[in-house]
Design an enzyme around this catalytic site. Structure first.
Site, PDB file in Angstrom:
ATOM      1  N   PHE A  55       0.819  -1.212   0.000  1.00 48.14           N
ATOM      2  CA  PHE A  55       0.000   0.000   0.000  1.00 48.14           C
ATOM      3  C   PHE A  55       0.854   1.264   0.000  1.00 48.14           C
ATOM      4  O   PHE A  55       0.467   2.283  -0.571  1.00 48.14           O
ATOM      5  CB  PHE A  55      -0.934   0.000   1.206  1.00 48.14           C
ATOM      6  N   LYS A  95      -1.958   8.462  -3.485  1.00 46.68           N
ATOM      7  CA  LYS A  95      -2.797   8.520  -2.286  1.00 46.68           C
ATOM      8  C   LYS A  95      -2.153   9.401  -1.215  1.00 46.68           C
ATOM      9  O   LYS A  95      -2.814  10.281  -0.639  1.00 46.68           O
ATOM     10  CB  LYS A  95      -3.025   7.116  -1.734  1.00 46.68           C
ATOM     11  N   TYR A  96      -0.892   9.169  -0.953  1.00 45.89           N
ATOM     12  CA  TYR A  96      -0.244   9.908   0.134  1.00 45.89           C
ATOM     13  C   TYR A  96       0.017  11.366  -0.245  1.00 45.89           C
ATOM     14  O   TYR A  96       0.016  12.244   0.616  1.00 45.89           O
ATOM     15  CB  TYR A  96       1.031   9.186   0.563  1.00 45.89           C
ATOM     16  N   GLU A 103      -1.896   3.081  17.036  1.00 45.99           N
ATOM     17  CA  GLU A 103      -1.838   1.840  16.261  1.00 45.99           C
ATOM     18  C   GLU A 103      -2.081   0.649  17.183  1.00 45.99           C
ATOM     19  O   GLU A 103      -1.520   0.556  18.283  1.00 45.99           O
ATOM     20  CB  GLU A 103      -0.475   1.690  15.579  1.00 45.99           C
ATOM     21  N   GLY A 132      -2.806   0.796  20.987  1.00 48.19           N
ATOM     22  CA  GLY A 132      -4.130   0.322  21.351  1.00 48.19           C
ATOM     23  C   GLY A 132      -5.146   0.537  20.249  1.00 48.19           C
ATOM     24  O   GLY A 132      -4.878   1.193  19.231  1.00 48.19           O
ATOM     25  N   ASP A 133      -6.339  -0.022  20.445  1.00 49.30           N
ATOM     26  CA  ASP A 133      -7.455   0.116  19.526  1.00 49.30           C
ATOM     27  C   ASP A 133      -7.995   1.540  19.607  1.00 49.30           C
ATOM     28  O   ASP A 133      -8.273   2.036  20.706  1.00 49.30           O
ATOM     29  CB  ASP A 133      -8.541  -0.901  19.902  1.00 49.30           C
ATOM     30  N   MET A 134      -8.170   2.182  18.481  1.00 50.20           N
ATOM     31  CA  MET A 134      -8.617   3.574  18.474  1.00 50.20           C
ATOM     32  C   MET A 134      -9.986   3.742  19.126  1.00 50.20           C
ATOM     33  O   MET A 134     -10.354   4.839  19.529  1.00 50.20           O
ATOM     34  CB  MET A 134      -8.645   4.108  17.033  1.00 50.20           C
ATOM     35  N   GLU A 159      -6.699   6.283   7.331  1.00 47.61           N
ATOM     36  CA  GLU A 159      -6.765   5.668   5.993  1.00 47.61           C
ATOM     37  C   GLU A 159      -7.376   4.280   6.140  1.00 47.61           C
ATOM     38  O   GLU A 159      -6.740   3.272   5.892  1.00 47.61           O
ATOM     39  CB  GLU A 159      -5.388   5.621   5.314  1.00 47.61           C
ATOM     40  N   GLU A 190     -14.275  -1.924   4.887  1.00 45.41           N
ATOM     41  CA  GLU A 190     -13.259  -2.306   5.871  1.00 45.41           C
ATOM     42  C   GLU A 190     -13.523  -1.633   7.211  1.00 45.41           C
ATOM     43  O   GLU A 190     -12.610  -1.422   8.011  1.00 45.41           O
ATOM     44  CB  GLU A 190     -11.856  -2.002   5.328  1.00 45.41           C
TER      45      GLU A 190
END
Length: 781
Positions: free
Chosen positions: A384, A390-391, A444, A470-472, A487, A496
């Site tokens: 990716f 994209k970036y 992340e 951790g999980d956002m 993203e 997703e």
């Protein structure tokens, strides 16, 4: 960099006359005439040879046995035929090839005079035996591909298809290719063609195989031509491959002998078919001003577009001297020129294009990512990160967002789902460009990627970035953000779980904070692709046909057309739904999280106009996102080049159908799709229905006669009513939606004011509901 190798194999078709001439020329360097012809063809640059498998003597013996002739002994012929039917086989002088080394690299042309769709049952029966005999012999010589005689009788094409299906089952190691003219007006004529081999007819010498009568003029310039004439051979092919259950060893040989129409829209359906060979006689070429052979512009365009199939081009009569300049080599050189100038080839050879990046992945089904359930591999991140477009778009969006904040303000940015850090790096670049004071946090959940982030912080970023593991949706942050960057988009935008992830991450934002992206939309279009359909069902598991796949489309045809004049149907590609971030009216718990996920459920009902007959195999899914202001990302086929040209990160999504759905010309397709959710999963369900607008009973509207049909106009009404409802299969009559209100019993067409014509919409088919309850595919929360 991947490049397109010259992938279009070139072949020459050798006739029995060519073989006969080679037999008369003694050459001690070659053991047999066939080996001599093969060597000569190779020296001319041909990759493959195509030649008839049998001789005239086989044709004569078969006709003597199987066709009635008053000049022959009927009883003796019948006994010979029965003996042959019991043990079919050749004698030496009935075949052109006898050795393995002769057959190497040969494509066999099955006897063209075999009528597998003859009106007479016995002719078909004996033709089937003869075909099985020829294919058995070809398999014995290890020939890989045999080209079958073209179907000639539309009334009996089902018999042709049944025979071909039987041959595929009895000969499991050979590819069969059906030869078809790209269109043929003759197949629509009643009683045409008449079998040349009807047993009740006096037998005559079989001087030439029966042929479809092809007009020399383009069908679009011929008076009275209809789209049905252009669809006729495709419809025969559709029936054949359907009755053969889309067998992957059944392919197409498209005969480009007839002149192509100037508008190729109706022929676009062939792009979705398994075209293995293109038969190109020298008579199709015209001479340019210098006398060299060239092709008419419509044929040029069609061949350029056909290069996506990497076909074998079979030249016929290239050595006949039909053109004054260039010789035999000129035909091959010209086709190589068309290949090099094909848009598909040029895009594949240009560095940085999606086509170049995706070589090897065309029409390859990939399961979408499960970003919340799975931790991505480093190589996936690396793939990716190769997308500069994209970036660059993300960096520009961040840069403009920074500039729109007060200059003296300290800006807090949180990158949610930082991966290996490409967005963080682009954010820092935008900070330098804007000259603003920005604090950057990177969140992340992947423990492996978090190691990479720590390494980059130590070696590249230092105190410019604070890392959070951790999980956002649950991690705690020390301060609220002005800008949330992510993203998380999939090929369908939300597939997703970007909505669900960002629902949790909105806790990071200040009341006036913004999200990049700020919104995204999902889009659909109906498509036809026998290859994708076969790929999806290859596992023989129903679940595979209820699973959306990420696919780089190549051999596909988008079936929908532009919006008709009446406005009932939408554009070729239609929007399903939209998600916006941050949501301004959320219902949250004490932790700032949504109480349920019901607000992320969606549904859409879309109406598509189908201008040309085709078979629906699935739906193409696309997305478009607004990052900030007028900076965005798009894989929408009509807008991607204007918004984010050559972006590599996303291929479209393919929603397959379990059963193909035939759609006649000028029909309407209604697609319904749902995005559904529970506390554990998100899934899609989809369904389609097809409709046709047909004329109902005409109504005379003469006020002087009290609205009754007058005798003066009775003939007009009755002549129109005689048409009846057009057959969705014949697809000959023009029942276009253009200018027609298809609501039942509403007037839609006036001629001279004496009567009005009423149309009604009739349902002609539908699919089953796919993936109900997420039984086959879902994305885990």
């Amino acid at each position: 960099m991947a490049t397109w190798d010259p992938a279009t194999a070139l072949s020459t078709f050798l006739t029995l006359d060519d073989i006969s001439r080679a037999s008369q020329e003694v050459n001690p360097n070659y053991e047999t005439p066939i080996l001599k012809l093969v060597a000569e063809a190779r020296s001319k640059g041909y990759d493959v040879l195509c030649l008839p498998l049998t001789t005239e003597k086989w044709k004569q013996r078969w006709s003597d046995m199987c066709l009635e002739n008053p000049d022959r002994d009927k009883e003796a012929a019948a006994k010979a035929a029965e003996a042959w039917r019991a043990r079919p086989g050749f004698v030496r002088d009935e075949v052109t090839l006898t050795r393995l080394n002769e057959a190497e690299g040969i494509t066999a042309m099955v006897s063209e005079w075999l009528e597998l769709d003859a009106p007479d049952d016995w002719v078909r029966h004996d033709a089937e035996i003869a075909l099985q005999q020829e294919l058995a012999y070809a398999s014995y010589l290890n020939i890989q591909t045999a080209i079958l005689p073209e179907p000639r009788n539309r009334d009996h094409v089902a018999s042709y298809a049944r025979i071909v299906n039987s041959c595929l089952k009895n000969n499991p190691y050979i590819y069969l290719s059906v030869r078809l003219p790209i269109y043929s007006p003759s197949v629509l004529q009643p009683g045409s063609p008449i079998s040349a081999f009807h047993p009740a007819s006096p037998s005559t010498p079989l001087k030439s195989p029966p042929k479809l009568v092809i007009s020399d003029t383009s069908p679009e310039t011929r008076p009275g031509a209809s789209e049905g004439e252009l669809n006729a051979t495709w419809e025969m092919w559709d029936l054949i491959r359907s009755m053969c259950d889309y067998n992957t060893r059944l392919t197409l040989t498209l005969d480009l002998t007839p002149a192509l129409p100037s508008s190729l829209g109706v022929l676009s359906k062939w792009a979705a078919e398994s075209v293995r060979h293109i038969f190109l006689p020298s008579s199709t070429f015209i001479a340019n001003t210098k006398g060299y052979p060239v092709l008419p512009k419509p044929t040029q365009t069609f061949i350029r577009d056909s290069m996506i199939h990497r076909p074998t081009v079979i030249f016929s009569e290239a050595n006949a001297g039909k053109h004054s300049r260039g010789g035999e080599a000129a035909y091959a050189q010209y086709v190589r020129h068309l290949e090099k100038t094909s848009p598909a080839v040029q895009a594949a050879n240009k560095a940085g294009t999606v086509e170049n990046f995706a070589q090897g992945y065309q029409d390859y089904l990939q399961a979408p990512l499960q970003p919340l359930m799975d931790n991505l591999q480093s190589v996936t991140y690396q793939t990716f990160e190769q997308d500069p477009v994209k970036y660059a778009q993300y960096e520009e969006a961040m840069y403009r967002a920074f500039l729109d904040r007060p200059k003296e303000e300290r800006i807090v940015v949180t990158v949610a789902g930082a991966g290996r850090g490409p967005l963080v790096a682009r954010c820092l670049s935008a900070v330098v460009r804007s000259g603003r004071n920005v604090a950057v946090y990177a969140v992340e959940k992947n423990p492996n990627a978090y190691v990479t982030l720590q390494n980059r912080k130590q070696n590249e970023w230092g105190s410019k970035v604070d890392l959070l593991f951790g999980d956002m949706r649950t991690v705690q942050v020390s301060e609220k953000a002005d800008i949330l960057i992510s993203e998380l988009l999939g090929s369908f935008g939300d597939n997703e779980l970007s909505p669900e992830c960002l629902d949790g991450a909105m806790r990071f934002l200040k009341p006036d904070g913004i999200s990049i992206p700020s919104s995204y939309t999902a889009h659909l279009a109906p498509l036809s692709s026998s290859k994708l359909y076969n790929e999806a069902r290859a596992t023989k598991n129903e679940k595979s046909l209820e699973t959306p796949y990420v696919v780089m489309f190549q051999a596909v045809n988008i079936l929908s057309g532009a919006n008709p004049a009446n406005g009932r149907c939408g554009p070729q590609v239609q929007e399903c739904w939209e998600f916006e971030h941050p949501r301004r009216d959320p219902v949250l718990d004490t932790n700032g999280l949504p109480l349920t996920n019901s607000h992320n459920a969606r549904s859409a009902k879309l109406r598509f106009y189908i201008p040309h007959a085709g078979v629906l195999h699935g739906l193409a899914g696309y997305f478009e996102a607004v990052l900030y202001g007028n900076i965005g990302l798009s894989i929408h086929p009509h807008r991607k080049d204007q918004i984010s040209k050559d972006m590599l990160s996303w291929f479209p999504l393919f929603f397959p159908f379990k059963e193909p759905l035939y759609l006649p010309s000028n029909s309407e397709l209604q697609v319904t799709i749902w995005r559904l959710t529970n506390e554990r999963q998100v899934w899609y369900e989809w369904h389609a229905e097809s409709f046709l607008s047909i004329p109902a009973t005409p109504v005379f509207n003469d006020e002087s006669l009290g609205g009754h049909l007058s005798p003066a106009n009775a003939s007009v009404a009755s002549s129109f009513a005689a048409f009846g409802a057009p057959s969705p299969i014949a697809d000959v009559m023009d029942t276009s939606f253009e200018g027609v209100d298809k609501n039942k019993n509403l007037p839609s067409l006036r001629t001279d004011g004496s009567f009005e014509l009423v149309y009604e919409t009739v349902k002609i088919g539908h699919t089953s509901l796919h993936n109900p309850g997420g039984r086959s595919s879902w994305i885990g929360l």
